[in-house]
Motif scaffolding. Structure first.
Motif, PDB file in Angstrom:
ATOM      1  N   VAL A 223       0.941  -1.263  -0.078  1.00 59.12           N
ATOM      2  CA  VAL A 223       0.227   0.064  -0.271  1.00 59.12           C
ATOM      3  C   VAL A 223       0.562   1.163   0.300  1.00 59.12           C
ATOM      4  O   VAL A 223       0.357   2.119  -0.564  1.00 59.12           O
ATOM      5  CB  VAL A 223      -1.210   0.095   0.944  1.00 59.12           C
ATOM      6  N   THR A 242      -8.555  -3.108  -3.154  1.00 65.34           N
ATOM      7  CA  THR A 242      -7.963  -3.133  -2.071  1.00 65.34           C
ATOM      8  C   THR A 242      -9.594  -3.327  -0.569  1.00 65.34           C
ATOM      9  O   THR A 242     -10.624  -3.055  -1.000  1.00 65.34           O
ATOM     10  CB  THR A 242      -6.943  -1.957  -2.137  1.00 65.34           C
ATOM     11  N   PHE A 246      -7.164   0.870   3.443  1.00 59.66           N
ATOM     12  CA  PHE A 246      -6.539   1.252   1.827  1.00 59.66           C
ATOM     13  C   PHE A 246      -7.104   1.582   1.304  1.00 59.66           C
ATOM     14  O   PHE A 246      -7.045   2.654   0.621  1.00 59.66           O
ATOM     15  CB  PHE A 246      -5.512   0.086   1.891  1.00 59.66           C
TER      16      PHE A 246
END
Ligand code: NAD
Length: 362
Positions: A223, A242, A246
């Motif tokens: 990330v 995701t 995130f």
């Protein structure tokens, strides 16, 4: 041909103005492509509090669950900020839950005509920005247990738990792979598998799920690197999938670099049943009721709705094409105005899109 039942939730602030333009575009789709849309309105947010005392009346839930798709304007505003016990935003969270929506899909696309608004350097913008962030919406650290606050050894401790089950990961990965098939066929799964156990399970399950989509290319990225790469070279991404935390951050980052929140649509999808479509911006109380709002994010949400939930690809493409033509012709609402362009209001922008749309079909 089957009529489509679209539930409109105008909400608050500029919501009714932008939904009115979206309705005109739906009517134009009906006219050009011979489709029938039944588009009726229900109350949500502050408007629903004023009328019924509840930001999400049961009648709204029933109408949305029974619809083919739902289109929302925006909720909230200073009028309802004083009473923390009854917030308009509860209407939005409530309807997402009632409809079982677990995937938030946000395309961040920069129309070449609006390059000037983009925050990135010219040579980066030149390569194009067309990223779709697919964010898991109902799990992860926002909902994991245990959570809370305690006192240990005389000091306060706060904690949350990031947890994902295989089934939750698989279903969001499927949304991403399916979406990629309608785009450039690439999915980048973003996690923190170098540190987090939950991310290692995430990565394994996404990799397993990818085997069912051999035509889609899968890559993985940490990330921290993804946040950097989005700014350095967003053109490398097609679909990003995701988790909740995130995704919250990366979807905002992807949107903001385009420079125009008045242009960006979004969808929230469930395993089955209707999807909920809405512009990413809020109710803009500062310009509400003045015919100044940009209706294009809502109109592009209609295009997304036709493509993803109703399977009307040609109609969706035609709406996006009409928006692009109107921008090329130089029409701009205040939020995207540049020197040498023609400033128009919300209704006039809607008129230009409808005219361009119908002209192309004539
Ligand atoms: P906002 O997105 O409403 O406005 C931010 C700025 O962008 C304002 O200057 C506004 O005028 C401008 N803007 C937003 N949409 C525009 C459009 N279509 N055309 C032209 N300009 C536009 O965010 P905010 O000011 O932080 O929030 C205002 C209210 O909206 C708050 O009550 C907030 O809770 C609510 N909100 C709702 C949603 C939603 O319904 N999904 C999302 C975000 C905020």
């Amino acid at each position: 041909m089957k009529p489509y039942n679209i539930r409109l939730l105008p909400g608050d602030g500029i919501g009714p103005e932008i939904i009115a333009q979206a309705r005109r575009v739906l009517d134009a789709v009906g006219e050009r492509f011979g489709r029938t849309f039944f588009a009726e309105e229900s109350l949500i947010g502050g408007a629903a509090i004023d009328a019924t005392g509840d930001p999400l009346p049961q009648a709204t839930i029933d109408a949305c669950v029974g619809a083919d798709a739902v289109l929302l304007g925006a909720v909230g505003g200073p009028k309802w900020d004083d009473d923390p016990t009854i917030r308009p935003e509860r209407g939005l969270l409530g309807i997402r839950k009632a409809m079982g929506l677990f995937a938030n899909v946000r395309p961040a696309k920069l129309f070449p005509q609006l390059r000037g608004a983009c925050y990135l350097r010219e040579d980066i913008v030149e390569r194009g920005i067309d990223v779709m962030v697919v964010r898991e919406l109902t799990g992860g650290i926002y909902f994991g247990e245990p959570r809370g606050e305690s006192v240990e050894h005389g000091e306060r401790v706060g904690y949350n738990t990031m947890v994902y089950r295989e089934s939750e990961i698989r279903r969001i990965a499927e949304v991403a792979f399916t979406a990629a098939r309608t785009r450039s066929g690439r999915v980048c799964s973003v996690d923190k598998a170098n540190v987090l156990d939950v991310s290692r399970v995430w990565r394994d399950v996404v990799t397993e799920t990818a085997k069912h989509y051999p035509d889609v290319e899968l890559s993985h990225m940490y990330v921290d690197n993804a946040a950097m790469q989005l700014v350095r070279d967003p053109s490398q991404f097609d679909v990003i999938v995701t988790g909740n935390l995130f995704g919250d951050i990366l979807s905002d980052e992807a949107s903001v670099i385009t420079g125009s929140i008045g242009m960006l649509p979004s969808a929230s999808l469930g395993a089955e049943g209707p999807g909920l479509y809405e512009p990413i911006h809020g109710s803009a109380p500062d310009i509400a009721g003045q015919d100044m709002a940009n209706p294009l994010a809502t109109i592009l949400s209609v295009a997304m709705m036709l493509r993803l939930t109703l399977g009307l690809t040609e109609e969706a493409d035609a709406i996006e094409q009409a928006v692009s033509e109107v921008l090329t012709a130089g029409y701009r609402t205040g939020d995207i105005m540049e020197e040498g362009k023609t400033l128009v209001g919300c209704t006039e922008m809607g008129t230009h899109v409808v005219n361009a749309f119908l002209r192309a079909g004539a």
